[in-house]
Design an enzyme around this catalytic site. Structure first.
Site, PDB file in Angstrom:
ATOM      1  N   ARG A  15       0.804  -1.226   0.000  1.00 44.37           N
ATOM      2  CA  ARG A  15       0.000   0.000   0.000  1.00 44.37           C
ATOM      3  C   ARG A  15       0.837   1.276   0.000  1.00 44.37           C
ATOM      4  NH1 ARG A  15      -3.921  -0.422   4.630  1.00 44.37           N
ATOM      5  NH2 ARG A  15      -4.503   1.669   3.964  1.00 44.37           N
ATOM      6  N   THR A 120      38.093  -8.698  -3.325  1.00 46.74           N
ATOM      7  CA  THR A 120      37.197  -9.559  -2.573  1.00 46.74           C
ATOM      8  C   THR A 120      35.794  -8.995  -2.723  1.00 46.74           C
ATOM      9  OG1 THR A 120      36.781 -10.569  -0.411  1.00 46.74           O
ATOM     10  CG2 THR A 120      37.496  -8.279  -0.411  1.00 46.74           C
ATOM     11  N   HIS A 169       4.893  19.370  32.616  1.00 42.03           N
ATOM     12  CA  HIS A 169       4.337  18.252  33.390  1.00 42.03           C
ATOM     13  C   HIS A 169       2.825  18.144  33.186  1.00 42.03           C
ATOM     14  CE1 HIS A 169       8.201  18.050  35.496  1.00 42.03           C
ATOM     15  NE2 HIS A 169       8.116  19.362  35.615  1.00 42.03           N
ATOM     16  N   GLN A 245      38.887  -7.718   6.176  1.00 41.07           N
ATOM     17  CA  GLN A 245      38.293  -8.023   4.871  1.00 41.07           C
ATOM     18  C   GLN A 245      37.146  -7.070   4.557  1.00 41.07           C
ATOM     19  OE1 GLN A 245      35.636 -11.643   3.453  1.00 41.07           O
ATOM     20  NE2 GLN A 245      37.800 -12.212   3.304  1.00 41.07           N
ATOM     21  N   SER A 293     -14.166   7.873  11.049  1.00 42.79           N
ATOM     22  CA  SER A 293     -14.549   6.740  11.875  1.00 42.79           C
ATOM     23  C   SER A 293     -15.621   5.953  11.134  1.00 42.79           C
ATOM     24  CB  SER A 293     -15.085   7.214  13.225  1.00 42.79           C
ATOM     25  OG  SER A 293     -15.739   6.160  13.909  1.00 42.79           O
ATOM     26  N   THR A 339      23.457  -9.830   5.892  1.00 46.34           N
ATOM     27  CA  THR A 339      22.010  -9.942   6.114  1.00 46.34           C
ATOM     28  C   THR A 339      21.441  -8.638   6.654  1.00 46.34           C
ATOM     29  OG1 THR A 339      22.166 -12.318   6.516  1.00 46.34           O
ATOM     30  CG2 THR A 339      20.232 -11.188   7.397  1.00 46.34           C
TER      31      THR A 339
END
Length: 459
Positions: A15, A120, A169, A245, A293, A339
């Site tokens: 969506r 690499t 507060h 590496q 609503s 990952t």
């Protein structure tokens, strides 16, 4: 029950796909593979430009044809790589094979063995991630963040003189202006945005364990650190010369922490605006055809801010995980980063979705100054601070014999509602100078905003 046809599992690919689509150009699997092809191609050009291993520099026409491999990277290439990776079980190796295959088609077989030369996989990946993340952030995510900041800055200017009861507060406190309060968020976000804008994007190109060993074995006379540094910098990113590496990912940790920090400020903005809406300070502009609503026709829900709040929480969790995981690697290499990095786009996707909702939501609200003024007029006791501070100044100046003005005002106002007439009578009876008394009698909650309006100029 029959199975559904293949469906996107993530809402970012369902969506919300249209909203986050600009990120997919860079942070999708295809975007990453296109960047990998770019790095492989540019490395070939860098090597031949230096006439290494008996090669000659390519003609400008050949360079253009070679660069078309990533400039025109498209669905056929995506499909080709998917088929080859199904065999190789290695994504970067599949990219190498694609480049070799295209070299043959271009009649450039003579340089085929320089494809992926002395590299690499992490050399290609670190450069590709640096490029894709840099481009996604600077071309998509940051402009959207700045758009929200600009919207907030404009709102701050528009409402700079709109007096508002502050709530510390959750209780009535010294008045401010809506413009100043909105400006606080613009100021905070701009500071973080500037930090993101100054971010480094690092890559390494030093071989299997960061030692240039294969490079030196192939040609000890070449200054490989200089060559690879120049190559990485030619891509518009920064070379990391001291690595294992893998590139250590510290730049990513810094970036994702800053993105998470920005998200925390935006989350604060979303909940504060939501609260101002619930107090009636902002009214929501009805959108034709929209339903607030399913059962209460009168409602207009602050869904933009609620959606932003939720997506910022998801993005923040992902950014925190990225930063926590990428900061470490076992010895010289493990694959946890591989990952983890596949979710960079997911984190920025949820963050971008939140930014989009905030920008749209801020454009769908309107200030209700009458509500702000009514709230102020119902809380005259907030002037107690002004009165006791003026009395203190009068005592210090020798114009008053009052003792403990704080206690005097606390007895009058604490836990009580005090009206304008009550305060005026109290001020008239104070033992202070006439000028101070006149200033206090002229004061109202709506005018007791100090330099709030002028503070907006600092934006």
């Amino acid at each position: 029950m029959t199975s559904l046809p293949p469906q996107p599992l993530s809402p970012l690919d369902g969506r919300y796909q249209k909203t986050v689509a600009p990120l997919a150009d860079y942070l999708s699997e295809a975007g990453l593979n296109r960047a990998r092809v770019e790095v492989e191609v540019e490395w070939l050009i860098a090597l031949t430009d230096r006439s290494l291993f008996g090669t000659e520099p390519l003609s400008e026409a050949d360079k253009t044809r070679l660069r078309a491999l990533y400039v025109d990277f498209g669905q056929n290439d995506i499909d080709w790589l998917a088929e080859r990776e199904a065999v190789t079980r290695h994504d970067v190796k599949a990219v190498e094979y694609l480049v070799r295959d295209r070299l043959a088609a271009l009649g450039l077989d003579a340089i085929a063995e320089l494809t992926h030369f002395a590299c690499t996989s992490e050399d290609i990946n670190s450069a590709s991630y640096a490029l894709t993340v840099q481009r996604a952030v600077t071309r998509v995510w940051l402009p959207k963040l700045y758009a929200v900041i600009d919207t907030l800055t404009a709102m701050a200017a528009a409402h700079r003189d709109a007096p508002m009861l502050a709530r510390t507060h959750g209780q009535p406190a010294t008045p401010t202006t809506m413009g100043k309060e909105i400006g606080v968020f613009a100021w905070r976000l701009r500071r973080i945005a500037q930090q993101v804008e100054a971010s480094d994007y690092l890559a390494k190109f030093s071989g299997a364990t960061g030692t240039w060993s294969a490079h030196v074995a192939a040609d000890p006379a070449v200054d490989w650190p200089e060559l690879t540094t120049a190559f990485i910098e030619s891509l518009g990113i920064t070379a990391n010369p001291v690595t294992t590496q893998i590139e250590s990912h510290d730049w990513q940790v810094e970036l994702y922490d800053r993105a998470r920090h920005a998200g925390g400020i935006l989350h604060n903005l979303a909940t504060d605006v939501w609260t101002y809406i619930s107090l009636g300070y902002f009214t929501q502009i009805p959108v034709a055809g929209a339903t607030g609503s399913s059962t209460m026709p009168h409602k207009i829900n602050p869904i933009r801010f609620e959606n932003a709040e939720a997506n910022l929480e998801i993005a923040g969790g992902l950014f925190a995980t990225l930063a926590q995981t990428l900061v470490t690697s076992r010895l010289q290499r493990d694959l946890t980063d591989s990952t983890t990095q596949r979710n960079i786009g997911v984190a920025f996707g949820h963050s971008l979705l939140a930014l989009d909702n905030l920008q749209r939501g801020l454009g769908e609200i309107s200030l209700a100054p009458d509500v702000l003024l009514a709230d102020l007029d119902a809380n005259w006791e907030v002037l107690a601070e002004a009165i006791q501070t003026v009395v203190r100044a009068e005592i210090a100046a020798g114009r008053s014999q009052i003792t403990d003005p704080y206690a005097l005002l606390k007895d009058l106002t604490r836990g009580r509602r005090v009206g304008a007439a009550d305060l005026a009578e109290f001020v008239r009876g104070l033992d202070i100078g006439d000028a101070a008394k006149a200033r206090l009698l002229d004061l109202t909650p709506a005018t007791y905003t100090g330099l709030a309006s002028a503070t907006v100029d600092r934006l």
